[in-house]
Scaffold this active site. Sequence first.
Site, PDB file in Angstrom:
ATOM      1  N   LYS A   1       0.871  -1.177   0.000  1.00 18.79           N
ATOM      2  CA  LYS A   1       0.000   0.000   0.000  1.00 18.79           C
ATOM      3  C   LYS A   1       0.909   1.228   0.000  1.00 18.79           C
ATOM      4  O   LYS A   1       1.981   1.220   0.607  1.00 18.79           O
ATOM      5  CB  LYS A   1      -0.878  -0.022   1.265  1.00 18.79           C
ATOM      6  CG  LYS A   1      -1.668   1.246   1.525  1.00 18.79           C
ATOM      7  CD  LYS A   1      -2.780   1.454   0.512  1.00 18.79           C
ATOM      8  CE  LYS A   1      -3.518   2.793   0.726  1.00 18.79           C
ATOM      9  NZ  LYS A   1      -4.403   3.128  -0.384  1.00 18.79           N
TER      10      LYS A   1
ATOM     11  N   ASN B   1     -13.237   4.195  -5.096  1.00 15.99           N
ATOM     12  CA  ASN B   1     -12.688   4.264  -3.739  1.00 15.99           C
ATOM     13  C   ASN B   1     -12.262   5.677  -3.412  1.00 15.99           C
ATOM     14  O   ASN B   1     -11.888   6.458  -4.288  1.00 15.99           O
ATOM     15  CB  ASN B   1     -11.495   3.311  -3.577  1.00 15.99           C
ATOM     16  CG  ASN B   1     -10.187   3.945  -4.006  1.00 15.99           C
ATOM     17  OD1 ASN B   1      -9.542   4.657  -3.227  1.00 15.99           O
ATOM     18  ND2 ASN B   1      -9.793   3.733  -5.265  1.00 15.99           N
TER      19      ASN B   1
ATOM     20  N   GLY C   1      -8.234   7.186   1.024  1.00 19.23           N
ATOM     21  CA  GLY C   1      -7.579   8.272   1.765  1.00 19.23           C
ATOM     22  C   GLY C   1      -6.221   7.886   2.331  1.00 19.23           C
ATOM     23  O   GLY C   1      -5.842   8.349   3.403  1.00 19.23           O
TER      24      GLY C   1
ATOM     25  N   ASN D   1       4.222   6.821  -6.001  1.00 15.96           N
ATOM     26  CA  ASN D   1       2.826   7.076  -6.348  1.00 15.96           C
ATOM     27  C   ASN D   1       2.626   8.576  -6.528  1.00 15.96           C
ATOM     28  O   ASN D   1       2.491   9.318  -5.562  1.00 15.96           O
ATOM     29  CB  ASN D   1       1.899   6.523  -5.267  1.00 15.96           C
ATOM     30  CG  ASN D   1       0.437   6.681  -5.649  1.00 15.96           C
ATOM     31  OD1 ASN D   1       0.116   7.314  -6.661  1.00 15.96           O
ATOM     32  ND2 ASN D   1      -0.454   6.120  -4.856  1.00 15.96           N
TER      33      ASN D   1
ATOM     34  N   CYS E   1      -2.213   9.706  -6.536  1.00 16.21           N
ATOM     35  CA  CYS E   1      -3.346   9.371  -5.663  1.00 16.21           C
ATOM     36  C   CYS E   1      -4.480  10.362  -5.907  1.00 16.21           C
ATOM     37  O   CYS E   1      -4.299  11.566  -5.748  1.00 16.21           O
ATOM     38  CB  CYS E   1      -2.952   9.394  -4.196  1.00 16.21           C
ATOM     39  SG  CYS E   1      -4.432   9.124  -3.182  1.00 16.21           S
TER      40      CYS E   1
ATOM     41  N   GLY F   1     -11.174  -1.109 -12.105  1.00 13.40           N
ATOM     42  CA  GLY F   1     -11.888  -2.299 -12.576  1.00 13.40           C
ATOM     43  C   GLY F   1     -12.254  -2.221 -14.053  1.00 13.40           C
ATOM     44  O   GLY F   1     -11.679  -1.458 -14.821  1.00 13.40           O
TER      45      GLY F   1
HETATM   46  O1  RRO Z   1      -5.713   5.467  -0.724  1.00 14.61           O
HETATM   47  C1  RRO Z   1      -6.342   5.926  -1.686  1.00 14.61           C
HETATM   48  O2  RRO Z   1      -7.369   6.613  -1.578  1.00 14.61           O
HETATM   49  C2  RRO Z   1      -5.879   5.668  -3.066  1.00 14.61           C
HETATM   50  C3  RRO Z   1      -4.580   5.836  -3.488  1.00 14.61           C
HETATM   51 BR1  RRO Z   1      -3.171   6.258  -2.321  1.00 14.61          BR
HETATM   52  C4  RRO Z   1      -4.253   5.671  -4.864  1.00 14.61           C
HETATM   53  O3  RRO Z   1      -3.111   5.838  -5.336  1.00 14.61           O
HETATM   54  N1  RRO Z   1      -5.248   5.334  -5.701  1.00 14.61           N
HETATM   55  C5  RRO Z   1      -6.531   5.171  -5.286  1.00 14.61           C
HETATM   56  O4  RRO Z   1      -7.392   4.872  -6.122  1.00 14.61           O
HETATM   57  N2  RRO Z   1      -6.818   5.329  -3.961  1.00 14.61           N
END
Ligand code: RRO
Length: 305
Positions: free
Chosen positions: A46, A70, A73, A122, A125, A218
């Site tokens: 993660k 999603n 966060g 990353n 996000c 997805g």
């Molecule tokens: O944790 C998230 O909300 C999240 C991250 Br860090 C990301 O890189 N991609 C995503 O879809 N959710």
Amino acid sequence: MLTTSLGDGKIPLDVCLYNASGVHCTTQEELDQLDQCKYTGAVLTKSCTIEPRLGNDHPRYYDDVFGSINSNGLCNEGYQFYSSWKSKQQKKPYIISVAGPTVEDTCTIISECSNNAIFELNMSCPNIGKGSGNLAYDKEAFQEYLRKVTESMGNESLYGIKLPPFWFPEQFDQATEVINEFRPTFVTTCNSIPNGLLIGDHNKVAIQPHDGFGGIGGRYIKPVTLANVAQFKKRGLCSIVGCGGVSNGRDAFELLLVGADAVQIGTAAMSPTGLGVFKLVASQLRRQMKAFKCEKISDIYQLNK
Ligand code: RRO
């Protein structure tokens, strides 16, 4: 048959499939299970920050037959947990996803991790407000981020960049210029599509944070992933990891056909069957390869030439 590598052999993968960051890779138990899974070639964490984070309020993840939304966060255990996790099998490359989310925090995390750690940066996000989600859309900000982050790494460090989805040829040209300047070992394309909206049960938005807006993953996004892999492959840069919309062997085959060197699975590994999807995708991918007389992963791309 499913063996591949990233960075011209620098990161060998026994299997060309592994988890997308954020999926079944936050806790010790999840990482251990990924480590033991025979059908994945790497363990990816993660995305981490300096301090542990609980993330956004629930419900923050929702899926339907076409995919997911999603706004997790950036919930994670903090980088020290991920940098000290040890594989019991010691067989697969272990990749630490780093979100920062600020460039300063990213540099701190990288300089505190061991010199031979492999990173996926990353920069995409979608759910943390101002910051990483749109960084790679701005050439100067993208360059500045990579300049600072690469300065905090050893010269021989192996790293990839998790990109957001791009849409227009000029965006791919611009991103390619920056990527060619810094030469990461691989790019992962792409993160979830930012700020989508799904309606769940009871005629309400499906997730709670940010009025329901969140990253879409997805099956909804497979055409976007295919296009992003193909656009970068056409521009001939480093190794490419395809991510987004893979739930069966044919999906994985298609990403390899347009130029991916390896394939991550996200939403499909969140399903009730969880990591079982890797066994399914691996066996279906093998079947596809036999049907098209491909002996190795790189033969698949040749079919498309
Ligand atoms: O944790 C998230 O909300 C999240 C991250 Br860090 C990301 O890189 N991609 C995503 O879809 N959710």
